[in-house]
Write a protein that holds these residues in place. Sequence first.
Motif, PDB file in Angstrom:
ATOM      1  N   VAL A  44      10.309   0.328 -15.576  1.00 54.35           N
ATOM      2  CA  VAL A  44       9.340  -0.192 -14.594  1.00 54.35           C
ATOM      3  C   VAL A  44       7.936   0.225 -15.033  1.00 54.35           C
ATOM      4  N   GLU A  45       6.993  -0.713 -14.946  1.00 52.05           N
ATOM      5  CA  GLU A  45       5.624  -0.400 -15.362  1.00 52.05           C
ATOM      6  C   GLU A  45       5.011   0.660 -14.437  1.00 52.05           C
ATOM      7  N   PRO A  46       4.200   1.577 -14.988  1.00 50.29           N
ATOM      8  CA  PRO A  46       3.558   2.601 -14.163  1.00 50.29           C
ATOM      9  C   PRO A  46       2.818   1.959 -12.994  1.00 50.29           C
ATOM     10  N   GLY A  47       2.880   2.632 -11.867  1.00 47.66           N
ATOM     11  CA  GLY A  47       2.197   2.093 -10.680  1.00 47.66           C
ATOM     12  C   GLY A  47       3.105   1.260  -9.807  1.00 47.66           C
ATOM     13  N   GLY A  48       4.252   0.791 -10.377  1.00 45.09           N
ATOM     14  CA  GLY A  48       5.183  -0.019  -9.576  1.00 45.09           C
ATOM     15  C   GLY A  48       5.942   0.844  -8.582  1.00 45.09           C
ATOM     16  N   ILE A  49       6.232   0.271  -7.429  1.00 44.39           N
ATOM     17  CA  ILE A  49       7.086   0.969  -6.444  1.00 44.39           C
ATOM     18  C   ILE A  49       8.529   0.597  -6.777  1.00 44.39           C
ATOM     19  N   ILE A  50       9.381   1.606  -6.970  1.00 44.07           N
ATOM     20  CA  ILE A  50      10.773   1.347  -7.355  1.00 44.07           C
ATOM     21  C   ILE A  50      11.661   1.385  -6.102  1.00 44.07           C
ATOM     22  N   GLN A  87      10.015  12.525 -10.193  1.00 48.62           N
ATOM     23  CA  GLN A  87       9.743  13.389 -11.351  1.00 48.62           C
ATOM     24  C   GLN A  87       9.019  12.636 -12.460  1.00 48.62           C
ATOM     25  N   GLU A  88       9.184  11.315 -12.516  1.00 46.76           N
ATOM     26  CA  GLU A  88       8.494  10.517 -13.545  1.00 46.76           C
ATOM     27  C   GLU A  88       7.152   9.985 -13.052  1.00 46.76           C
ATOM     28  N   GLY A  89       6.779  10.315 -11.820  1.00 48.17           N
ATOM     29  CA  GLY A  89       5.431   9.999 -11.334  1.00 48.17           C
ATOM     30  C   GLY A  89       5.245   8.612 -10.745  1.00 48.17           C
ATOM     31  N   TYR A  90       6.350   7.950 -10.365  1.00 50.40           N
ATOM     32  CA  TYR A  90       6.234   6.653  -9.681  1.00 50.40           C
ATOM     33  C   TYR A  90       6.389   6.881  -8.173  1.00 50.40           C
ATOM     34  N   SER A  91       6.247   5.796  -7.425  1.00 49.50           N
ATOM     35  CA  SER A  91       6.611   5.793  -6.010  1.00 49.50           C
ATOM     36  C   SER A  91       7.978   5.139  -5.866  1.00 49.50           C
ATOM     37  N   ASN A  94       0.809  -1.229   0.000  1.00 46.39           N
ATOM     38  CA  ASN A  94       0.000   0.000   0.000  1.00 46.39           C
ATOM     39  C   ASN A  94       0.836   1.270   0.000  1.00 46.39           C
ATOM     40  N   PHE A  95       2.167   1.125   0.021  1.00 49.31           N
ATOM     41  CA  PHE A  95       3.025   2.327   0.091  1.00 49.31           C
ATOM     42  C   PHE A  95       2.856   3.166  -1.173  1.00 49.31           C
ATOM     43  N   SER A  96       2.785   4.491  -0.996  1.00 46.96           N
ATOM     44  CA  SER A  96       2.885   5.365  -2.172  1.00 46.96           C
ATOM     45  C   SER A  96       3.628   6.634  -1.775  1.00 46.96           C
ATOM     46  N   GLY A  97       4.231   7.308  -2.775  1.00 44.69           N
ATOM     47  CA  GLY A  97       5.064   8.479  -2.520  1.00 44.69           C
ATOM     48  C   GLY A  97       6.524   8.099  -2.568  1.00 44.69           C
ATOM     49  N   THR A  98       7.361   8.852  -1.843  1.00 43.62           N
ATOM     50  CA  THR A  98       8.789   8.538  -1.821  1.00 43.62           C
ATOM     51  C   THR A  98       9.284   8.512  -0.378  1.00 43.62           C
ATOM     52  N   ALA A  99      10.259   7.655  -0.118  1.00 44.17           N
ATOM     53  CA  ALA A  99      10.837   7.579   1.228  1.00 44.17           C
ATOM     54  C   ALA A  99      12.311   7.228   1.128  1.00 44.17           C
ATOM     55  N   ILE A 100      13.100   7.827   2.014  1.00 48.07           N
ATOM     56  CA  ILE A 100      14.509   7.433   2.186  1.00 48.07           C
ATOM     57  C   ILE A 100      14.614   6.812   3.574  1.00 48.07           C
TER      58      ILE A 100
END
Length: 255
Positions: free
Chosen positions: A197-203, A219-223, A7-13
């Motif tokens: 990576v397919e759209p919607g995938g968490i990288i 910037q490319e709109g992924y998480s 369920n994670f979305s957005g970005t995290a370090i």
Amino acid sequence: MIQIDHNFSGTAIIHGDTLSVLKEIPDGVFGGIITDPPYASGAADQNARQMTTSQKYSSAKPKNVLPDFEGDAKDQRSWTRWMTEWLTEARRCTRSGAPICMFIDWRQLPNMTDALQWAGWIWRGVLVWDKVNSRPQRGRFRQQAEFMVWGSNGHMPSDRAAPVLPGVFRQPMPAFTKRIHQTEKPLSVMRELVKIVEPGGIILDPFAGAGTTVLAVKQEGYSAVGIELSPHYAEAAMRRLEQADGTTDEPASAA
Ligand SMILES: C[S@@+](CC[C@H](N)C(=O)[O-])C[C@H]1O[C@@H](n2cnc3c(N)ncnc32)[C@H](O)[C@@H]1O
């Protein structure tokens, strides 16, 4: 630690050791891995490999002294074993069919392709990053390129929602005076790579450094999730993401 699951979305370090952090993450969370691990290279012999990363990778420029980073002094056997361990754990955390793409130099290229396959990934090829500038050496070819080894977690269907991407990228390293990491990669190259990576995938970037992959992903709109062991660089990556305003460097040209 922040909860990383499907369920994670957005970005995290995440500040921590990749292998320990990955052990806390459920199976099949990531849609792809794009990373730039410590090469433990940059030298022809063991003594030279154990120099600090600034001795190995930075020409002395007192105006921009960047801190050393972690994990770069292993010999080839230890490095390959360690690569295999985290690649095994990372594959468990990655969806079936998901891509992986990792930077490397010419010395460690064969060890990286061994480690990738020992960890159960399918090796699919090698991309070239033409850095354009490199130190000329009389009587030698220039070491002008680095490489990206890529593969997938098992079968990779040809009708995936990903575009045709180049196999050669031409872009100089970021200017030394602008870099915030000793081995920072060009943002424009990372923005192209993440499109595998397919759209919607968490990288996942398990070696986030100053957060270039995670910023490109944003910037490319992924998480994306980045993991970084050095407190200095984990902090720098977090700050960079907070300050990101959508600007980018010069676009990479496919050669
Ligand atoms: C080659 S650099 C990545 C640079 C990054 N691509 C950028 O553009 O800023 C590799 C990073 O991995 C980090 N590292 C090394 N060992 C690690 C580990 N076990 N877990 C997490 N990070 C690690 C290092 O501190 C270093 O910052």
